[in-house]
Design a protein around this motif. Structure first.
Motif, mmCIF file in Angstrom:
data_model
loop_
_atom_site.group_PDB
_atom_site.id
_atom_site.type_symbol
_atom_site.label_atom_id
_atom_site.label_comp_id
_atom_site.label_asym_id
_atom_site.label_seq_id
_atom_site.Cartn_x
_atom_site.Cartn_y
_atom_site.Cartn_z
ATOM 1 N N PRO A 15 0.826 -1.214 0.000
ATOM 2 C CA PRO A 15 0.000 0.000 0.000
ATOM 3 C C PRO A 15 0.856 1.257 0.000
ATOM 4 O O PRO A 15 1.929 1.302 0.623
ATOM 5 N N LEU A 16 0.392 2.279 -0.708
ATOM 6 C CA LEU A 16 1.054 3.577 -0.682
ATOM 7 C C LEU A 16 0.613 4.331 0.567
ATOM 8 O O LEU A 16 -0.558 4.325 0.934
ATOM 9 N N ASP A 17 1.568 5.019 1.205
ATOM 10 C CA ASP A 17 1.333 5.766 2.431
ATOM 11 C C ASP A 17 1.352 7.255 2.090
ATOM 12 O O ASP A 17 2.377 7.793 1.678
ATOM 13 N N ASP A 18 0.211 7.936 2.266
ATOM 14 C CA ASP A 18 0.125 9.339 1.889
ATOM 15 C C ASP A 18 1.001 10.221 2.766
ATOM 16 O O ASP A 18 1.584 11.201 2.277
ATOM 17 N N ALA A 19 1.125 9.900 4.041
ATOM 18 C CA ALA A 19 1.967 10.715 4.916
ATOM 19 C C ALA A 19 3.420 10.667 4.456
ATOM 20 O O ALA A 19 4.114 11.696 4.436
ATOM 21 N N LEU A 20 3.878 9.493 4.071
ATOM 22 C CA LEU A 20 5.243 9.354 3.567
ATOM 23 C C LEU A 20 5.402 10.145 2.267
ATOM 24 O O LEU A 20 6.413 10.829 2.050
ATOM 25 N N HIS A 21 4.398 10.055 1.407
ATOM 26 C CA HIS A 21 4.449 10.783 0.140
ATOM 27 C C HIS A 21 4.528 12.292 0.383
ATOM 28 O O HIS A 21 5.310 12.990 -0.272
ATOM 29 N N GLN A 22 3.747 12.801 1.311
ATOM 30 C CA GLN A 22 3.751 14.235 1.586
ATOM 31 C C GLN A 22 5.082 14.702 2.162
ATOM 32 O O GLN A 22 5.527 15.818 1.878
ATOM 33 N N ARG A 23 5.744 13.841 2.955
ATOM 34 C CA ARG A 23 7.061 14.220 3.485
ATOM 35 C C ARG A 23 8.074 14.345 2.362
ATOM 36 O O ARG A 23 8.930 15.226 2.382
ATOM 37 N N ARG A 24 7.975 13.473 1.379
ATOM 38 C CA ARG A 24 8.928 13.515 0.258
ATOM 39 C C ARG A 24 8.583 14.608 -0.733
ATOM 40 O O ARG A 24 9.472 15.228 -1.317
ATOM 41 N N PHE A 25 7.284 14.875 -0.914
ATOM 42 C CA PHE A 25 6.836 15.873 -1.893
ATOM 43 C C PHE A 25 5.908 16.865 -1.187
ATOM 44 O O PHE A 25 4.683 16.748 -1.298
ATOM 45 N N PRO A 26 6.476 17.811 -0.444
ATOM 46 C CA PRO A 26 5.656 18.770 0.313
ATOM 47 C C PRO A 26 4.676 19.507 -0.590
ATOM 48 O O PRO A 26 5.009 19.908 -1.710
ATOM 49 N N GLY A 27 3.448 19.660 -0.103
ATOM 50 C CA GLY A 27 2.414 20.338 -0.872
ATOM 51 C C GLY A 27 1.620 19.424 -1.771
ATOM 52 O O GLY A 27 0.649 19.855 -2.394
ATOM 53 N N SER A 28 2.029 18.146 -1.858
ATOM 54 C CA SER A 28 1.310 17.183 -2.687
ATOM 55 C C SER A 28 0.641 16.149 -1.795
ATOM 56 O O SER A 28 1.008 15.973 -0.641
ATOM 57 N N SER A 29 -0.354 15.481 -2.343
ATOM 58 C CA SER A 29 -1.031 14.404 -1.630
ATOM 59 C C SER A 29 -1.559 13.410 -2.647
ATOM 60 O O SER A 29 -1.950 13.780 -3.767
ATOM 61 N N LEU A 30 -1.585 12.144 -2.258
ATOM 62 C CA LEU A 30 -2.165 11.109 -3.112
ATOM 63 C C LEU A 30 -3.663 11.284 -3.274
ATOM 64 O O LEU A 30 -4.264 10.696 -4.186
ATOM 65 N N PHE A 31 -4.265 12.118 -2.408
ATOM 66 C CA PHE A 31 -5.706 12.334 -2.456
ATOM 67 C C PHE A 31 -6.066 13.717 -2.983
ATOM 68 O O PHE A 31 -7.188 14.177 -2.832
#
Length: 491
Positions: free
Chosen positions: A421-437
């Motif tokens: 599963p993709l983790d949105d919190a992890l994604h946001q830490r790597r790409f600030p200002g973005s979200s999987l949602f």
């Protein structure tokens, strides 16, 4: 094969096996692009190409140096292209080594010379590479196990002495089952190698012969047993499905042998007929594989041979995936199975797990190297390669960059290929200002969810493939996911 022919091939199944679960999704009109992708199925989760062509190789090296200055463990590999023969499905850049023992020894040693010289050039031009911690070092091919023992020793000792090997570094060596002789296995164990990979492909002798393989099923079993007796921690074999004259029952027998012999890991690969170069999702050599030539394939059919239709290929895949899972293996990443509890393939995990995605440095003909900002392919033409190395140049044939948007898309694609599963919190830490949602991902993921290929759980911050999505993940990441794409595909 046009779309109607692809549909007909998909619906042609073996009546002795269940209809593949993914058939309904692939046959749906809104997934036409996925069906068209999988008909010839180029490698789709191995090389993740950039979107800025014409990138200077020197800029790639600078990008790599910047990332390595404070890196987590990386994947380092040495590609030795020597092969005793060429398989009829093989697209990789390989160099045939034939003749007397003296001739083959000299040719193989020459490739070790060039590989070491190229490695020295990388160390000169990317200074941080010498101290970057190596998570896993792989000697891939080709058939590096063809190398004489003195050349194997020289190669492994050079890398151990000149790169960031530490207590946690694992060393892996690849080869043909027939060339992993007991004395070679003993040498590799002595030199600190704990992992082996071997291209078994099938345990069906007629299928092996038609594929151009020059080993037998018995040799494959002997390799596994000899490696187990020698004490290697990780013994991985490759199996292929969709091969000429292969049947669903043949694949069932392959699975039976695997479950009886219990190798540590199994990599399952569909026969790829489309050139990797068309999508740049793999590295192809100068010459196409024999089976890529339509006239050659047609002639084989006229001679009484049979290519498994797409429906049977998915039945074969289902036999392997369900059988391996039931037999105590876990899939991570896609079609890489390891014994339960051992975790994923280390080198793949370094490259693609969402919380890692570290650099990969590949030294040798046709190597694929990458960092988060760009990627590069080493020249696949042996003469140009050797001339560059002799002239003191790293023989990069091409490089491409990743725009900021493409870096984000690449990170998602790699993470999806793990089937985790993709983790949105992890994604946001790597790409600030973005979200999987948020857009564009909300629209693209929403389209996949509507088609039963993905599950979205915004409250938990998770994006997860469904079983059909797992089967089609390579097609999904190469046809749908793009940071600059429209919010959703039109059905």
């Amino acid at each position: 094969m046009d779309y109607e022919q692809a549909l007909a091939s998909l619906r042609q199944t073996d009546p002795t096996a269940p209809v593949p679960a993914v058939l309904g999704a692939l046959a749906a009109p809104e997934n036409r692009h996925l069906l068209e992708y999988v008909v010839e199925d180029p490698f789709g989760a191995h090389v993740f190409p950039g979107n800025e062509p014409g990138y200077a190789p020197e800029t790639f090296l600078a990008d790599l140096e910047a990332q390595l200055s404070g890196t987590a463990p990386i994947h380092l590999w040495s590609y030795i292209p020597t092969c005793a023969y060429r398989c009829r499905f093989c697209q990789y850049p390989v160099v045939l080594v034939k003749g007397s023992a003296e001739v083959t020894d000299a040719k193989a040693s020459q490739w070790v010379d060039w590989n070491i010289r190229e490695a020295e050039l990388w160390l000169e031009q990317v200074p941080s590479l010498a101290s970057a911690p190596v998570g896993e070092f792989n000697v891939f091919g080709g058939t590096p196990s063809l190398l004489p023992k003195h050349a194997i020793r020289r190669l492994l000792e050079f890398y151990r002495e000149n790169f960031g090997f530490g207590p946690e570094t694992t060393i892996r060596f690849e080869g043909d089952p027939s060339t992993f002789t007991p004395d070679k296995l003993e040498l590799l164990a002595e030199l600190g190698c704990t992992k082996l990979s071997s291209g078994v492909q099938s345990f069906d002798d007629p299928v092996l012969r038609q594929s151009g393989r020059e080993h037998s099923a018995e040799m494959c079993v002997e390799f596994i047993r000899n490696a187990q007796r020698t004490g290697f921690d990780w013994i991985s074999i490759d199996l292929m499905y969709g091969l000429l004259d292969q049947t669903v029952d043949s694949v069932r027998r392959d699975l039976d042998v695997v479950l009886a012999e219990q190798p540590t890991a199994v990599v399952c690969t569909k026969l790829h007929l489309k050139s990797y170069s068309d999508t740049r999702t793999g590295v192809a050599g100068v010459q196409p594989a024999a089976w890529q030539l339509p006239d050659y394939r047609d002639r084989l059919v006229r001679d009484g041979h049979r290519w498994p239709p797409l429906g049977e290929q998915y039945q074969m895949r289902e036999v392997l995936t369900e059988g391996l899972r039931a037999g105590g293996y876990t899939e991570h990443p896609t079609m890489y199975f390891a014994r339960d509890g051992l975790g994923p393939e280390k080198w793949k995990s370094i490259m693609v797990d969402q919380d890692r995605q570290e650099a990969e440095v590949a030294i040798g003909l046709g190597g694929s190297s990458s960092c988060r900002a760009s990627e590069a392919i080493t020249d696949v033409h042996w003469k140009r390669y050797s001339e560059a190395v002799e002239a003191g140049r790293i023989p990069l044939g091409s490089a491409t960059g990743f725009s900021p948007a493409a870096q984000e898309a690449r990170a998602i694609k790699m993470a999806l290929s793990t089937l985790q599963p993709l983790d949105d919190a992890l994604h946001q830490r790597r790409f600030p200002g973005s979200s999987l949602f948020a857009e564009p991902w909300r629209g693209q993921f929403g389209s996949l969810a509507e088609r039963g290929l993905l599950r979205l759980d915004e409250r938990a911050g998770r994006v997860e493939l469904t079983p059909d999505g797992e089967v089609l993940v390579e097609a999904i990441i190469n046809t749908e996911l793009d940071r600059d794409a429209a919010p959703a595909l039109s059905p």
